[in-house]
Motif scaffolding. Structure first.
Motif, PDB file in Angstrom:
ATOM      1  N   GLY A 182      -8.025   9.910  -9.109  1.00 34.24           N
ATOM      2  CA  GLY A 182      -7.912   9.651  -8.343  1.00 34.24           C
ATOM      3  C   GLY A 182      -6.756  10.187  -7.177  1.00 34.24           C
ATOM      4  N   LYS A 183      -6.412   9.737  -6.424  1.00 36.52           N
ATOM      5  CA  LYS A 183      -5.206  10.466  -5.434  1.00 36.52           C
ATOM      6  C   LYS A 183      -4.227   9.062  -5.363  1.00 36.52           C
ATOM      7  CE  LYS A 183      -6.640  14.961  -3.452  1.00 36.52           C
ATOM      8  NZ  LYS A 183      -6.785  15.944  -2.509  1.00 36.52           N
ATOM      9  N   ALA A 184      -3.777   9.195  -5.197  1.00 39.28           N
ATOM     10  CA  ALA A 184      -2.587   8.384  -4.920  1.00 39.28           C
ATOM     11  C   ALA A 184      -1.601   8.313  -4.193  1.00 39.28           C
ATOM     12  CB  ALA A 184      -2.354   7.222  -6.038  1.00 39.28           C
ATOM     13  N   PHE A 185      -1.178   7.077  -2.866  1.00 45.12           N
ATOM     14  CA  PHE A 185      -0.406   7.536  -2.291  1.00 45.12           C
ATOM     15  C   PHE A 185       0.347   6.580  -1.872  1.00 45.12           C
ATOM     16  CE2 PHE A 185      -3.921   9.934  -1.020  1.00 45.12           C
ATOM     17  CZ  PHE A 185      -4.237  11.314  -0.517  1.00 45.12           C
ATOM     18  N   THR A 194       4.962   0.588  -0.113  1.00 46.50           N
ATOM     19  CA  THR A 194       2.929   0.459  -0.047  1.00 46.50           C
ATOM     20  C   THR A 194       2.758   2.092  -0.875  1.00 46.50           C
ATOM     21  OG1 THR A 194       3.254  -0.744   1.597  1.00 46.50           O
ATOM     22  CG2 THR A 194       1.145  -0.097   1.328  1.00 46.50           C
ATOM     23  N   LEU A 195       1.574   0.614  -1.896  1.00 45.46           N
ATOM     24  CA  LEU A 195       1.079   1.848  -3.071  1.00 45.46           C
ATOM     25  C   LEU A 195      -0.598   2.094  -2.061  1.00 45.46           C
ATOM     26  CD1 LEU A 195       2.042   2.002  -6.690  1.00 45.46           C
ATOM     27  CD2 LEU A 195       2.333   3.559  -5.171  1.00 45.46           C
ATOM     28  N   ASP A 196      -1.491   3.155  -2.416  1.00 48.02           N
ATOM     29  CA  ASP A 196      -3.138   2.959  -1.846  1.00 48.02           C
ATOM     30  C   ASP A 196      -3.002   4.054  -2.902  1.00 48.02           C
ATOM     31  OD1 ASP A 196      -5.049   3.171  -1.058  1.00 48.02           O
ATOM     32  OD2 ASP A 196      -4.615   4.975   1.115  1.00 48.02           O
ATOM     33  N   LEU A 197      -3.895   3.006  -3.622  1.00 50.47           N
ATOM     34  CA  LEU A 197      -4.659   3.785  -4.877  1.00 50.47           C
ATOM     35  C   LEU A 197      -6.193   3.705  -5.112  1.00 50.47           C
ATOM     36  CD1 LEU A 197      -2.867   1.493  -6.704  1.00 50.47           C
ATOM     37  CD2 LEU A 197      -1.971   4.239  -6.883  1.00 50.47           C
ATOM     38  N   PRO A 198      -7.346   4.724  -5.025  1.00 53.61           N
ATOM     39  CA  PRO A 198      -8.422   4.490  -6.154  1.00 53.61           C
ATOM     40  C   PRO A 198      -8.725   2.954  -7.104  1.00 53.61           C
ATOM     41  CG  PRO A 198      -7.979   6.192  -6.192  1.00 53.61           C
ATOM     42  CD  PRO A 198      -6.494   5.693  -6.527  1.00 53.61           C
ATOM     43  N   LEU A 223       1.462  -8.014  -3.482  1.00 59.54           N
ATOM     44  CA  LEU A 223       0.286  -8.032  -3.053  1.00 59.54           C
ATOM     45  C   LEU A 223      -0.281  -6.959  -3.401  1.00 59.54           C
ATOM     46  CD1 LEU A 223      -0.861 -10.277  -1.447  1.00 59.54           C
ATOM     47  CD2 LEU A 223       0.750  -8.657   0.294  1.00 59.54           C
ATOM     48  N   MET A 224      -1.216  -7.334  -3.278  1.00 61.44           N
ATOM     49  CA  MET A 224      -2.739  -6.738  -3.584  1.00 61.44           C
ATOM     50  C   MET A 224      -4.222  -6.829  -3.451  1.00 61.44           C
ATOM     51  SD  MET A 224      -5.727  -5.884  -7.051  1.00 61.44           S
ATOM     52  CE  MET A 224      -5.967  -7.735  -6.829  1.00 61.44           C
ATOM     53  N   ARG A 230     -10.796   1.674  -2.109  1.00 60.96           N
ATOM     54  CA  ARG A 230      -9.255   1.726  -2.707  1.00 60.96           C
ATOM     55  C   ARG A 230      -8.789   0.772  -2.432  1.00 60.96           C
ATOM     56  NH1 ARG A 230      -7.950   6.759  -3.290  1.00 60.96           N
ATOM     57  NH2 ARG A 230      -5.594   6.073  -2.110  1.00 60.96           N
ATOM     58  N   MET A 231      -7.548   0.151  -2.621  1.00 63.88           N
ATOM     59  CA  MET A 231      -6.897  -0.986  -2.974  1.00 63.88           C
ATOM     60  C   MET A 231      -5.133  -0.680  -2.822  1.00 63.88           C
ATOM     61  SD  MET A 231      -6.666  -1.847  -6.974  1.00 63.88           S
ATOM     62  CE  MET A 231      -5.362  -0.466  -8.359  1.00 63.88           C
ATOM     63  N   THR A 232      -5.069  -1.547  -1.891  1.00 68.04           N
ATOM     64  CA  THR A 232      -3.238  -1.608  -1.752  1.00 68.04           C
ATOM     65  C   THR A 232      -2.323  -2.105  -2.697  1.00 68.04           C
ATOM     66  OG1 THR A 232      -3.716  -2.248   0.366  1.00 68.04           O
ATOM     67  CG2 THR A 232      -3.446  -0.359   0.303  1.00 68.04           C
ATOM     68  N   LEU A 233      -1.114  -2.389  -2.434  1.00 65.26           N
ATOM     69  CA  LEU A 233      -0.224  -2.588  -3.079  1.00 65.26           C
ATOM     70  C   LEU A 233       0.712  -2.895  -2.453  1.00 65.26           C
ATOM     71  CD1 LEU A 233      -0.071  -4.241  -5.770  1.00 65.26           C
ATOM     72  CD2 LEU A 233       0.431  -3.016  -7.084  1.00 65.26           C
ATOM     73  N   THR A 234       1.328  -3.995  -2.217  1.00 66.55           N
ATOM     74  CA  THR A 234       2.852  -4.027  -1.016  1.00 66.55           C
ATOM     75  C   THR A 234       3.999  -4.215  -2.346  1.00 66.55           C
ATOM     76  OG1 THR A 234       1.490  -4.054   0.708  1.00 66.55           O
ATOM     77  CG2 THR A 234       3.738  -4.385   1.083  1.00 66.55           C
TER      78      THR A 234
END
Length: 679
Positions: A182-185, A194-198, A223-224, A230-234
């Motif tokens: 999956g695409k990660a941003f 901040t990571l944005d992941l499937p 912080l998840m 989607r999930m974000t990781l700060t």
């Protein structure tokens, strides 16, 4: 059990063929270099395992060691035509050491590297492989260890698997992170990554290990959040966060119901949508840009222009109302056209990968010197040293003879932008920062809104029918007023010379002064010629000669903190101070930013602020952007800013605090109080 199995497998290599493995025993580890195949084909590839068995309680480091430590260091000795790939590390884990967290490996880690044989290798001969390896192994103390390894690998037509090593390589690959599906941003802002992941189910724990050093704070929690699929990781950013490119690589480790998994992630910087920006946020940015542009008329940056606009209005209001309105419109056109040109150039440079921000033109010594020339010529005209027409309008009347000052009014708008643009006043930090990352059309619209705000007050006054009643009747006072205005304009020219000296040193200042002397000579020649052809030609030649010193200007080798006792900005130094618990105040400034200098003299130099900084042991860091500095540009961007001034306070604990503008003693003291309450 896996560790025990690997250890027994490594020991079994005592009976393996001589070419299959090479082992070294050091004080705290036993290490073997093992070949996966019994031979290698010409031009073929063979994978080697660097397998270690560490003493209990000791660890070695991942490629990003975290807060401290060193990764493996391999120096290969290979025949001509052979090459070695990069080291493939097993998935790391966190190793707390007091307040720090390191990234590393314990037990029996195995590292893989591919070696490609020369294409002209001869079947029947052997390929000699040598390795000088160094690693740092730590427990309560750290010990650098090293070993020399050698393998003699037969060159064969059809290599076979080294069956005695198959289990080691299978276990090593099982311990490697797998490719992320999956695409990660990623995005950067406010000192955070901040990571944005499937989403991968609902993990109990998620942690991102960046491959590059100093991108994150290893000891800080991450912080998840889940949102849909989607999930974000700060993640708290480290010293290198501001220098990130368009790609971030690393490993995401997850724990789900006690089951661990690790994934290789390559995240792309989240690009702005190609669609128009949402109407609500964009409308807010446009309004803030317009109000901020209008307030620039009250900022110290624009004070020199206020004086010359006052002279123009005093003349036009008591003579020709039509000319006054026309000059107001032309002034506005000059402001908007110049803003459009600078904004277009800025956006084009950034699209081409250049690290530039708003006010970038003032980072050019040539532009600074020419600004000093223009203001000096305006001052000479106001003082009566030379005359061009009868208009009291400023720049154009001093340089270009336009009918009724029309060209002069236009040029006044041009100079207003050049003087005002370097400073970021109230309401402008967010819209200028947004303009740098929004789609080009939206970003350009924000700059035009700022231009309209800057031009609006003067244009509105030029259409005010009652303005003439507020001014004295024409008389000798107007000539004296014009001459008096020459002094603040001369002061502005002197200020630009000071900026030039900050950028280029003593040699640049000498060249700038030489140029001013030539400008004065050109003004005198113009006056002697009184419009004669020889006078015009001689003046043009003199002005051309004034460009010679400009062409000779060179930036100084380094730009240091301008105030004695202050600390020059270095992201690594700031990170180190923060890790030690010291509060840090960063002054993003530039010599060409008048607002910055006023804040420095009035707020930051006040006894109350100095006493507060000393009481809290605050490190005062100066990020001097007088000359181009990509590191400072990237640091500004990490806070959503694209120009100066900007003031950032890092408390002993917690997130960075961006101070409001205009800067005040109360605002600085409030930020210090917030930091103490967080701590």
């Amino acid at each position: 059990m896996r560790t025990l199995f690997l250890f027994l497998a490594i020991l079994a290599f005592g009976a393996a063929p001589a070419h299959a493995a090479s082992s070294v025993t050091t004080e705290h580890a036993r290490t073997s270099l093992i070949a996966e195949m019994t031979g290698v084909a010409p031009g073929g590839k063979i994978t080697l395992a660097f397998a270690q068995r560490l003493q209990p309680g000791w660890h070695v480091y991942w490629k990003n060691p975290g807060d401290s430590g060193l990764p493996l260091d391999f120096k290969w000795i290979l025949p001509d035509g052979a090459s070695a790939g990069t080291i493939d590390y097993p998935a790391p884990h966190r190793i707390p050491i007091g307040p720090l967290v390191n990234f590393g490996h314990e037990g029996a880690p195995v590292f893989l590297t591919g070696i490609t044989a020369p294409a002209d290798a001869v079947i029947g001969e052997t390929m000699a492989i040598g390795l000088e390896a160094t690693w740092l192994i730590c427990a309560e103390i750290c010990v650098p260890e090293s070993g020399s390894f050698s393998l003699a690998v037969p060159v064969v037509a059809a290599p076979e698997t080294n069956t005695s090593a198959a289990s080691i390589f299978a276990s090593a690959r099982a311990a490697m992170p797998v490719a992320f599906d999956g695409k990660a941003f990623f995005s950067v802002g406010g000192g955070k990554l901040t990571l944005d992941l499937p989403a991968r189910d609902v993990a109990d724990d998620v942690y991102f290990f960046p491959a590059g050093e100093n991108i994150s704070e290893p000891a800080a929690p991450q912080l998840m959040r889940h949102k849909g699929d989607r999930m974000t990781l700060t993640i708290n950013g480290g010293a290198s966060l501001a220098s990130l490119g368009d790609i971030v690589e690393g490993v995401v480790a997850l724990q789900t119901n006690g089951v661990a998994a690790a994934y290789d992630v390559t995240a792309q910087r989240r690009a702005p949508s190609n669609d128009a920006a949402p109407a609500g946020p964009l409308a807010g940015f446009l309004l803030a840009a317009f109000l901020g542009g209008a307030l620039l008329n009250l900022m110290p940056c624009v004070f020199p222009i206020l004086f010359v606009k006052a002279a123009s209005m005093a003349k036009s209001a008591n003579s020709d109302k039509g000319a006054m309105r026309r000059h107001g419109v032309l002034y506005g056109l000059g402001v908007v056209a110049t803003f459009a040109a600078l904004a277009g150039l800025l956006l084009a440079l950034r699209a081409g990968g250049q690290e530039v921000g708003w006010g970038f033109h003032m980072q050019s010594p040539a532009i600074v010197a020419l600004s000093a020339y223009v203001l000096f010529a305006v001052g000479l005209n106001f003082s009566g040293a030379f005359h061009v027409g009868s208009s009291l309008q400023n720049v154009g009347s001093g340089l270009v003879a336009g009918k009724d000052g029309d060209v002069a009014a236009l040029m006044t708008g041009v100079l207003a932008v050049f003087v005002a643009a370097p400073c970021v006043g109230p309401f402008l930090t967010a819209p200028i920062g947004a303009a740098a990352v929004l789609p080009p059309v939206a970003g350009f619209a924000i700059f035009i809104a700022m231009a309209l705000g800057l031009a609006a007050p003067y244009v509105a006054l030029s259409f005010a029918p009652g303005i003439a009643r507020l001014l004295p009747k024409p008389g000798p006072w107007m000539e004296r007023f014009r001459q008096a205005l020459s002094f603040p304009v001369f002061a502005a020219a002197a200020y630009f010379l000071w900026v030039l000296s900050a950028q280029t040193g003593g040699r640049g200042l000498a060249l700038g002064l030489a140029g001013l002397i030539i400008v004065a000579l050109a003004a005198r020649i113009w006056e002697w010629g009184r419009g004669a052809r020889w006078g015009k030609v001689s003046t043009a030649l003199a002005l051309g000669l004034a460009l010679v010193p400009v062409a000779m200007l060179r930036p100084a080798e380094a730009c240091v903190a301008a105030v004695s006792g202050k600390i020059a900005f270095d992201p690594a130094d700031v990170a180190q101070r923060r890790a030690a618990g010291q509060p840090v105040f960063v002054d993003f400034t530039a010599a060409w930013c008048v607002t910055c200098q006023v804040n420095k003299l009035t707020v930051l130099s006040s006894p109350k602020i100095k006493a507060a900084f000393e009481a809290s042991d605050v490190a005062f860091v100066t990020a001097d952007w007088t000359s181009r500095n990509p590191v400072i540009e990237q640091a500004l961007a990490s806070f959503g800013a694209n120009g100066v001034p900007l003031y950032v306070y890092y408390p002993p604990a917690g997130d960075a605090v961006i101070l409001d503008q205009p800067l005040s003693e109360r605002g600085v003291l409030a930020a210090l109080a917030i930091g103490r309450s967080v701590n």
